[in-house]
Design an enzyme around this catalytic site. Sequence first.
Site, short mmCIF file in Angstrom:
data_model
loop_
_atom_site.label_atom_id
_atom_site.label_comp_id
_atom_site.label_asym_id
_atom_site.label_seq_id
_atom_site.Cartn_x
_atom_site.Cartn_y
_atom_site.Cartn_z
N HIS A 25 37.88 41.15 38.43
CA HIS A 25 37.12 41.18 39.70
C HIS A 25 36.68 42.60 40.01
CE1 HIS A 25 38.09 37.01 41.04
NE2 HIS A 25 39.07 37.20 40.15
N ARG A 78 31.40 49.92 52.10
CA ARG A 78 30.51 49.77 53.26
C ARG A 78 29.06 50.14 53.00
NH1 ARG A 78 34.64 51.77 58.10
NH2 ARG A 78 36.36 50.44 57.39
N ASP A 145 30.69 35.00 42.36
CA ASP A 145 31.58 33.91 42.76
C ASP A 145 31.50 33.61 44.26
OD1 ASP A 145 33.21 36.00 43.78
OD2 ASP A 145 35.05 34.92 43.29
N GLU A 209 45.11 27.78 39.38
CA GLU A 209 45.87 29.04 39.52
C GLU A 209 47.02 28.82 40.51
OE1 GLU A 209 43.67 32.21 41.42
OE2 GLU A 209 45.07 33.76 40.73
O1 LIG Z 1 34.62 38.16 52.38
C1 LIG Z 1 35.01 37.47 53.30
O2 LIG Z 1 34.69 37.70 54.46
C2 LIG Z 1 35.94 36.35 53.05
C3 LIG Z 1 36.27 35.48 54.06
C4 LIG Z 1 37.19 34.45 53.81
C5 LIG Z 1 37.76 34.30 52.56
C6 LIG Z 1 37.41 35.19 51.56
C7 LIG Z 1 38.03 35.05 50.24
O3 LIG Z 1 38.74 34.11 49.99
C8 LIG Z 1 37.83 36.11 49.24
C9 LIG Z 1 38.67 35.92 48.05
C10 LIG Z 1 38.20 36.78 46.91
O4 LIG Z 1 39.29 37.01 46.06
C11 LIG Z 1 38.76 37.31 44.82
N1 LIG Z 1 39.86 37.21 43.86
C12 LIG Z 1 40.40 38.28 43.26
N2 LIG Z 1 41.39 37.90 42.46
C13 LIG Z 1 41.49 36.56 42.55
C14 LIG Z 1 42.33 35.62 41.94
O5 LIG Z 1 43.25 35.91 41.15
N3 LIG Z 1 42.15 34.32 42.28
C15 LIG Z 1 41.20 33.94 43.14
N4 LIG Z 1 40.35 34.81 43.73
C16 LIG Z 1 40.51 36.11 43.44
C17 LIG Z 1 37.64 36.35 44.61
O6 LIG Z 1 36.63 36.92 43.85
C18 LIG Z 1 37.17 36.08 46.03
O7 LIG Z 1 35.95 36.67 46.26
C19 LIG Z 1 36.50 36.20 51.79
ZN LIG Z 2 40.48 35.93 39.28
#
Ligand SMILES: O=C(O)c1cccc(C(=O)CC[C@H]2O[C@@H](n3cnc4c(=O)[nH]cnc43)[C@H](O)[C@@H]2O)c1
Ligand SMILES: [Zn+2]
Length: 359
Positions: A25, A78, A145, A209
């Site tokens: 990521h 930002r 994603d 996962e």
């Molecule tokens: O950006 C926002 O405002 C926002 C609001 C609510 C929820 C989210 C997300 O859920 C962002 C999650 C973000 O996490 C990233 N990520 C990184 N590592 C992992 C992983 O191991 N498994 C799942 N997701 C992962 C992913 O790219 C999401 O963008 C954001």
């Molecule tokens: Zn991931």
Amino acid sequence: MTAQHAPRDRHAFIAGLPKAELHVHHVGSASPRIVSELAARHPDSKVPSDPEALAEYFTFTDFAHFIDVYLSVVDLIRTPEDVRLLTYEVARDLARQQVRYAELTVTPFSSTRRGIDERAFMDAIEDARKAAEAEFGTVLRWCFDIPGEAGLESAEETVRLATDDRLRPEGLVSFGLGGPEIGVPRPQFKPYFDRALAAGLHSVPHAGETTGPQTVWDALHELRAERIGHGTSAAQDPRLLEYLAEHRIALEVCPTSNIATRAVRTLDEHPLKEFVRAGLLVTINSDDPPMFGTDLTNEYAVAARLLDLDERGIAELAKNAVHASFLDEAGKARIVEEIDAYTAQWLAAGPQVPGPRTP
Ligand SMILES: O=C(O)c1cccc(C(=O)CC[C@H]2O[C@@H](n3cnc4c(=O)[nH]cnc43)[C@H](O)[C@@H]2O)c1
Ligand SMILES: [Zn+2]
């Protein structure tokens, strides 16, 4: 296959081995130096700028806690210049590990909703991608994603950014789905994946996962997944393992990530060995390396230990990632050749050669 050299030699072999990274990521790859720099620049943030405090901050109680921390780092990015700097430094870190090709998961929604202009965002990642290829020889491609927990609004925005010809970056190859799985069923994202696939993108959702094998089935049937992010719980379903093996659907396995987010209790309980035994196309990846105190080299070392691999076995694992990538056939052949030449030279001359390229 049994290990012939001591673990230290094996680590040196892996460090110099040409590699491909398929599951890493963008924000999750920010080095402690970059995070500290951004945290110092934005003192209103709760992210510590002191490296020791940062290491403590990156210790997670569970997956939900990990996502909270992840989003606090997202909040530090930002401006388009922050995006460019982050992307360029991530590429440099990959190049230092002899990563020749990486598909980096980027979440444009998280940046555009925080006020970064969409055009400027695309220009920043593309500018860094081109600079990294020219300066380090590392080829970057993007996976955009959907942050699933942010709802269908985020899905709509992500697919729009990924398919609008005026915005879609040249380096974009795939479409993903990340964030928590619990309470975020995969089938609701089918129409967005349909549009992304119709626009020529590949489907690479996270699944299995933090939830069971049904999520992987949903990713396959509803989102037409071509690779699965993690897929850990597939080990619980023999029919699913058979399906994945038969259809050559690669798993993007990230062992240390699964421990750090507490999705798996210990490395010895990780199902990696079962995946290999079932004949799956397994790839090894780092996910969010600095947050999990790892890097791709270490993930290969972990996999080599769990699978009891010698150099040839490790090289085969590295080639799996090349085969499962969305690189063209000529690009794949070039990296495979490099892996074979490096391995042959190592085995012929011992661990002192060849010296890795370091940017
Ligand atoms: O950006 C926002 O405002 C926002 C609001 C609510 C929820 C989210 C997300 O859920 C962002 C999650 C973000 O996490 C990233 N990520 C990184 N590592 C992992 C992983 O191991 N498994 C799942 N997701 C992962 C992913 O790219 C999401 O963008 C954001
Ligand atoms: Zn991931």
